[in-house]
Design a protein around this motif. Structure first.
Motif, PDB file in Angstrom:
ATOM      1  N   LEU A 171       7.682 -21.254  12.458  1.00 47.68           N
ATOM      2  CA  LEU A 171       7.481 -19.849  12.817  1.00 47.68           C
ATOM      3  C   LEU A 171       6.010 -19.461  12.691  1.00 47.68           C
ATOM      4  CD1 LEU A 171      10.600 -18.219  11.112  1.00 47.68           C
ATOM      5  CD2 LEU A 171      10.314 -18.907  13.502  1.00 47.68           C
ATOM      6  N   LEU A 172       5.334 -20.011  11.674  1.00 47.31           N
ATOM      7  CA  LEU A 172       3.902 -19.730  11.542  1.00 47.31           C
ATOM      8  C   LEU A 172       3.144 -20.251  12.755  1.00 47.31           C
ATOM      9  CD1 LEU A 172       3.182 -20.605   7.787  1.00 47.31           C
ATOM     10  CD2 LEU A 172       3.459 -18.342   8.806  1.00 47.31           C
ATOM     11  N   ALA A 173       3.491 -21.449  13.223  1.00 47.09           N
ATOM     12  CA  ALA A 173       2.791 -22.028  14.367  1.00 47.09           C
ATOM     13  C   ALA A 173       3.051 -21.250  15.653  1.00 47.09           C
ATOM     14  CB  ALA A 173       3.203 -23.492  14.541  1.00 47.09           C
ATOM     15  N   LEU A 174       4.268 -20.739  15.830  1.00 44.28           N
ATOM     16  CA  LEU A 174       4.643 -20.097  17.090  1.00 44.28           C
ATOM     17  C   LEU A 174       4.368 -18.598  17.113  1.00 44.28           C
ATOM     18  CD1 LEU A 174       8.025 -21.934  17.780  1.00 44.28           C
ATOM     19  CD2 LEU A 174       5.757 -22.479  18.692  1.00 44.28           C
ATOM     20  N   TYR A 175       4.289 -17.947  15.977  1.00 43.85           N
ATOM     21  CA  TYR A 175       4.091 -16.494  15.954  1.00 43.85           C
ATOM     22  C   TYR A 175       2.817 -16.088  15.218  1.00 43.85           C
ATOM     23  CZ  TYR A 175       8.873 -15.889  17.676  1.00 43.85           C
ATOM     24  OH  TYR A 175       9.999 -15.913  18.453  1.00 43.85           O
ATOM     25  N   TYR A 176       2.592 -16.679  14.036  1.00 45.92           N
ATOM     26  CA  TYR A 176       1.442 -16.272  13.222  1.00 45.92           C
ATOM     27  C   TYR A 176       0.125 -16.694  13.866  1.00 45.92           C
ATOM     28  CZ  TYR A 176      -1.820 -16.251   9.282  1.00 45.92           C
ATOM     29  OH  TYR A 176      -2.913 -16.051   8.479  1.00 45.92           O
ATOM     30  N   ILE A 177       0.025 -17.963  14.258  1.00 42.72           N
ATOM     31  CA  ILE A 177      -1.225 -18.477  14.831  1.00 42.72           C
ATOM     32  C   ILE A 177      -1.607 -17.710  16.107  1.00 42.72           C
ATOM     33  CG2 ILE A 177      -2.283 -20.479  15.936  1.00 42.72           C
ATOM     34  CD1 ILE A 177      -2.345 -20.674  12.957  1.00 42.72           C
ATOM     35  N   PRO A 178      -0.700 -17.551  17.089  1.00 43.26           N
ATOM     36  CA  PRO A 178      -1.092 -16.810  18.300  1.00 43.26           C
ATOM     37  C   PRO A 178      -1.429 -15.347  18.012  1.00 43.26           C
ATOM     38  CG  PRO A 178       0.873 -18.122  18.693  1.00 43.26           C
ATOM     39  CD  PRO A 178       0.641 -18.135  17.237  1.00 43.26           C
ATOM     40  N   SER A 179      -0.725 -14.710  17.078  1.00 38.41           N
ATOM     41  CA  SER A 179      -0.999 -13.296  16.782  1.00 38.41           C
ATOM     42  C   SER A 179      -2.390 -13.133  16.187  1.00 38.41           C
ATOM     43  CB  SER A 179       0.060 -12.759  15.815  1.00 38.41           C
ATOM     44  OG  SER A 179       1.350 -12.803  16.391  1.00 38.41           O
ATOM     45  N   VAL A 180      -2.732 -13.957  15.211  1.00 35.02           N
ATOM     46  CA  VAL A 180      -4.071 -13.857  14.614  1.00 35.02           C
ATOM     47  C   VAL A 180      -5.135 -14.244  15.644  1.00 35.02           C
ATOM     48  CG1 VAL A 180      -5.573 -14.731  12.780  1.00 35.02           C
ATOM     49  CG2 VAL A 180      -3.160 -14.321  12.313  1.00 35.02           C
ATOM     50  N   TYR A 181      -4.840 -15.242  16.471  1.00 35.04           N
ATOM     51  CA  TYR A 181      -5.796 -15.628  17.510  1.00 35.04           C
ATOM     52  C   TYR A 181      -6.050 -14.481  18.478  1.00 35.04           C
ATOM     53  CZ  TYR A 181      -8.051 -18.401  21.137  1.00 35.04           C
ATOM     54  OH  TYR A 181      -8.952 -18.897  22.051  1.00 35.04           O
ATOM     55  N   ARG A 182      -5.018 -13.721  18.809  1.00 33.10           N
ATOM     56  CA  ARG A 182      -5.191 -12.552  19.682  1.00 33.10           C
ATOM     57  C   ARG A 182      -6.079 -11.504  19.023  1.00 33.10           C
ATOM     58  NH1 ARG A 182      -2.227  -8.778  22.611  1.00 33.10           N
ATOM     59  NH2 ARG A 182      -4.329  -8.680  23.446  1.00 33.10           N
ATOM     60  N   LEU A 183      -5.882 -11.301  17.722  1.00 31.83           N
ATOM     61  CA  LEU A 183      -6.723 -10.337  17.008  1.00 31.83           C
ATOM     62  C   LEU A 183      -8.183 -10.775  17.010  1.00 31.83           C
ATOM     63  CD1 LEU A 183      -4.426  -9.522  13.946  1.00 31.83           C
ATOM     64  CD2 LEU A 183      -4.910  -8.051  15.912  1.00 31.83           C
ATOM     65  N   LEU A 184      -8.425 -12.075  16.842  1.00 25.20           N
ATOM     66  CA  LEU A 184      -9.802 -12.568  16.836  1.00 25.20           C
ATOM     67  C   LEU A 184     -10.450 -12.456  18.208  1.00 25.20           C
ATOM     68  CD1 LEU A 184      -9.378 -15.788  14.626  1.00 25.20           C
ATOM     69  CD2 LEU A 184     -10.324 -13.576  13.939  1.00 25.20           C
ATOM     70  N   THR A 185      -9.714 -12.793  19.262  1.00 26.46           N
ATOM     71  CA  THR A 185     -10.285 -12.742  20.605  1.00 26.46           C
ATOM     72  C   THR A 185     -10.383 -11.306  21.126  1.00 26.46           C
ATOM     73  OG1 THR A 185      -8.071 -13.104  21.526  1.00 26.46           O
ATOM     74  CG2 THR A 185      -9.473 -15.036  21.190  1.00 26.46           C
ATOM     75  N   ARG A 186      -9.533 -10.425  20.631  1.00 28.17           N
ATOM     76  CA  ARG A 186      -9.591  -9.037  21.096  1.00 28.17           C
ATOM     77  C   ARG A 186     -10.893  -8.375  20.688  1.00 28.17           C
ATOM     78  NH1 ARG A 186      -4.543  -5.255  19.741  1.00 28.17           N
ATOM     79  NH2 ARG A 186      -5.422  -5.423  17.643  1.00 28.17           N
ATOM     80  N   GLN A 187     -11.441  -8.775  19.567  1.00 26.49           N
ATOM     81  CA  GLN A 187     -12.713  -8.206  19.136  1.00 26.49           C
ATOM     82  C   GLN A 187     -13.879  -8.744  19.969  1.00 26.49           C
ATOM     83  OE1 GLN A 187     -13.038  -8.989  14.967  1.00 26.49           O
ATOM     84  NE2 GLN A 187     -11.321  -7.660  14.397  1.00 26.49           N
ATOM     85  N   ARG A 188     -13.771 -10.005  20.409  1.00 26.70           N
ATOM     86  CA  ARG A 188     -14.876 -10.606  21.171  1.00 26.70           C
ATOM     87  C   ARG A 188     -14.733 -10.363  22.674  1.00 26.70           C
ATOM     88  NH1 ARG A 188     -14.914 -16.664  19.077  1.00 26.70           N
ATOM     89  NH2 ARG A 188     -12.653 -16.304  19.237  1.00 26.70           N
ATOM     90  N   HIS A 189     -13.484 -10.304  23.152  1.00 30.38           N
ATOM     91  CA  HIS A 189     -13.229 -10.111  24.583  1.00 30.38           C
ATOM     92  C   HIS A 189     -12.207  -8.976  24.764  1.00 30.38           C
ATOM     93  CE1 HIS A 189     -15.254 -13.982  25.127  1.00 30.38           C
ATOM     94  NE2 HIS A 189     -14.433 -14.480  24.205  1.00 30.38           N
ATOM     95  N   PRO A 190     -12.608  -7.751  24.463  1.00 33.79           N
ATOM     96  CA  PRO A 190     -11.633  -6.645  24.525  1.00 33.79           C
ATOM     97  C   PRO A 190     -11.050  -6.452  25.913  1.00 33.79           C
ATOM     98  CG  PRO A 190     -13.879  -5.819  24.305  1.00 33.79           C
ATOM     99  CD  PRO A 190     -13.964  -7.276  24.109  1.00 33.79           C
TER     100      PRO A 190
END
Length: 539
Positions: free
Chosen positions: A505-524
């Motif tokens: 569940l961490l690999a399928l939900y946690y990793i993509p969610s945090v990755y979206r938060l990181l990229t949203r700041q750089r590529h809003p």
């Protein structure tokens, strides 16, 4: 192949299940903070219940052997010990599970198992027996029954029926080392601790190194009378030692061996205070009875004074019922001391030994290389992803995996010990591996790399089959170890197989969610939810 067998080539697929799974991914990735929060529920629950896990760092073996220690008071003779041991042997052989018992009189048994201590020699009041069972089906029940029966049959002896265990050797599972300067104070504190320890459930026997006293022959010399007879304390002691312990009076030649002959008073007189008082002492005026010069009395004396690191110590030991957890018993004992308001006198301190000390040493050795491994892992992740942020993201998965292992142990009712720690370390590696697979897939997709929700959903959806396949095959592979009857491997297997479900569940939900938060700041702009399917074609 017929159409109904297409799943053998294309894999299993269910349209309703796929739509439901896509809906969950879409909901989470469009609200990444929700995905992060939901993903943390299981690990946080694991950390919350970690303190309640029963601990047994060194699990017992399932060997069809166990040992019996039989100890009488120090002044007991070897003949008395042998007679008592014969009775104990007959009682033990009445159990149908017991095949045979091998006894060693006056000493410990030879080390037949890697952590059995051979630390008793020339002890006339001690014997150790090795019990051989027909099978291991009722091992623990047999040990508990024998412990109860032998305690009732031999109240004058301290009988310990002990199961063989894994891990480094120690004298007793519960051990308190009391340090202090005064012998009387050490004995008083030790007696108090021993009395409190005996009241704790599952404690079958206690002992302390300063409790038992040996009888000592005390002589009060009439100094004036001794001087008139030309004697002093040294000469009186020398003649008395020669009479009781004997002196070499000659030798006998037996073949090529010269055997010395020791002359002393008969054995029955050595234990008779009246006979000792009537021994003749040679004086300047001829022979004279010993009691004409001295008065004799038996007084108690400390059997031995132990030291550790140059300090006087009184070691209080507790032995527990087979199957009981030392950590649980020790915690109950500490709680009892707190309830009783126990406080050490000034100048005294307590140090815990036994299983607790061995556990701390083993954990320290096990984790001594963790720092180096963490540095190597961090360097590898940073070089692989060229990002400290993504390396920290994978590192957080390693931390959360610890909580997942603890939760799995709690749900399956398993214990936390050496093998559970090894399982947790293995789970960390598997969890990181799954997370790296998903993270690498996100970075390879041109739109998912920028954090576009639909593209992230597609990437995760298509990576799911590989992650689930790895998870299922790993869990299935650990099922035999989870069912191992010895009890040694289940904690390891439960920590890995049980925690791996949450790691997925961490690999399928946690990793993509945090990755979206990181990229949203750089590529809003790129992270906005664009309409249409821009990722992989849906199947």
């Amino acid at each position: 192949l017929p159409q109904r067998w297409d799943w053998l080539q294309q894999g299993f697929a269910n349209q309703a299940l796929a739509q439901a799974y896509r809906w969950s991914l879409r909901t989470v990735f469009r609200r990444p903070w929700l995905g992060v929060g939901l993903s943390l529920i299981l690990p946080v629950m694991g950390f919350a219940v970690f303190a309640t896990l029963p601990q047994q760092f060194f699990p017992p073996t399932n060997r069809n052997q166990f040992q019996i220690e039989f100890e009488l008071p120090t002044q007991a003779s070897l003949a008395v010990t042998q007679a008592q041991v014969r009775q104990a042997r007959q009682r033990a052989l009445q159990h149908p599970e017991v095949e045979d018992i091998h006894w060693f009189m006056g000493r410990s048994a030879p080390p037949f198992f890697y952590n059995v201590l051979d630390n008793r020699r020339n002890a006339q009041n001690y014997a150790q027996g090795i019990v051989q069972l027909a099978s291991t089906d009722r091992l623990r029940e047999t040990i508990q029954a024998l412990q109860t029966e032998l305690d009732a049959a031999f109240p004058q002896a301290q009988v310990l029926v002990k199961q063989l265990e894994q891990g480094p050797p120690f004298d007793a599972p519960i051990e308190l080392r009391v340090y202090g300067a005064e012998i009387a104070g050490l004995r008083q504190v030790g007696d108090r601790l021993r009395a409190e320890l005996a009241q704790v459930p599952d404690v079958v026997h206690t002992r302390a190194t300063l409790t038992e006293a040996l009888p000592k022959l005390a002589l009060d010399v009439d100094e004036a009378q001794a001087r008139r007879l030309g004697l002093d304390n040294r000469s009186i002691a020398g003649q008395l030692n020669g009479a009781l312990n004997g002196s070499i009076g000659g030798s006998i030649l037996d073949g090529t061996r010269d055997i010395p002959v020791r002359v002393r008073v008969p054995s029955p007189q050595q234990g008779d205070l009246g006979a000792i008082a009537g021994l003749n002492i040679v004086t300047a005026q001829g022979q004279m009875p010993l009691d004409a010069i001295v008065s004799l009395d038996l007084v108690p004396d400390t059997a031995s004074i132990s030291r550790r690191n140059g300090q006087r110590i009184n070691t209080v030991q507790g032995f527990i019922t087979a199957g009981s957890l030392p950590s649980t018993v020790l915690a109950a004992f500490q709680a009892r001391l707190q309830e009783q308001g126990f406080e050490l006198p000034p100048g005294y301190r307590i140090e815990y030994g036994g299983e607790a000390d061995a556990r701390g040493t083993a954990v320290g050795n096990l984790l001594s290389t963790v720092g180096v491994l963490m540095i190597l892992m961090t360097a590898t992740l940073v070089l692989s992803f060229n990002s400290f942020g993504l390396a920290a993201l994978i590192g957080s998965v390693a931390i959360l995996a610890v909580g997942l292992a603890a939760l799995a142990l709690k749900l399956f009712g398993s214990i936390f010990g050496f093998t559970a720690i090894l399982g947790t370390l293995g789970l960390i590696g598997l969890a990181i591996n799954d997370s790296i697979v998903v993270l690498a897939a996100l970075r390879e997709h041109p739109q998912a790399k920028l954090g576009q929700p639909q593209a992230v959903e597609d990437v995760v959806f298509h990576a799911t089959r590989h992650v689930i396949a790895t998870t299922v095959t790993t869990i299935v592979g650990f099922v035999p170890l989870m069912l191992d009857p010895t009890g040694f491997w289940p904690p390891l297997a439960i920590a890995i197989a049980g925690g791996l479900g949450g790691a997925t569940l961490l690999a399928l939900y946690y990793i993509p969610s945090v990755y979206r938060l990181l990229t949203r700041q750089r590529h809003p702009q790129a992270s906005l939810d664009l309409s249409g399917d821009r990722g992989f074609p849906q199947t």
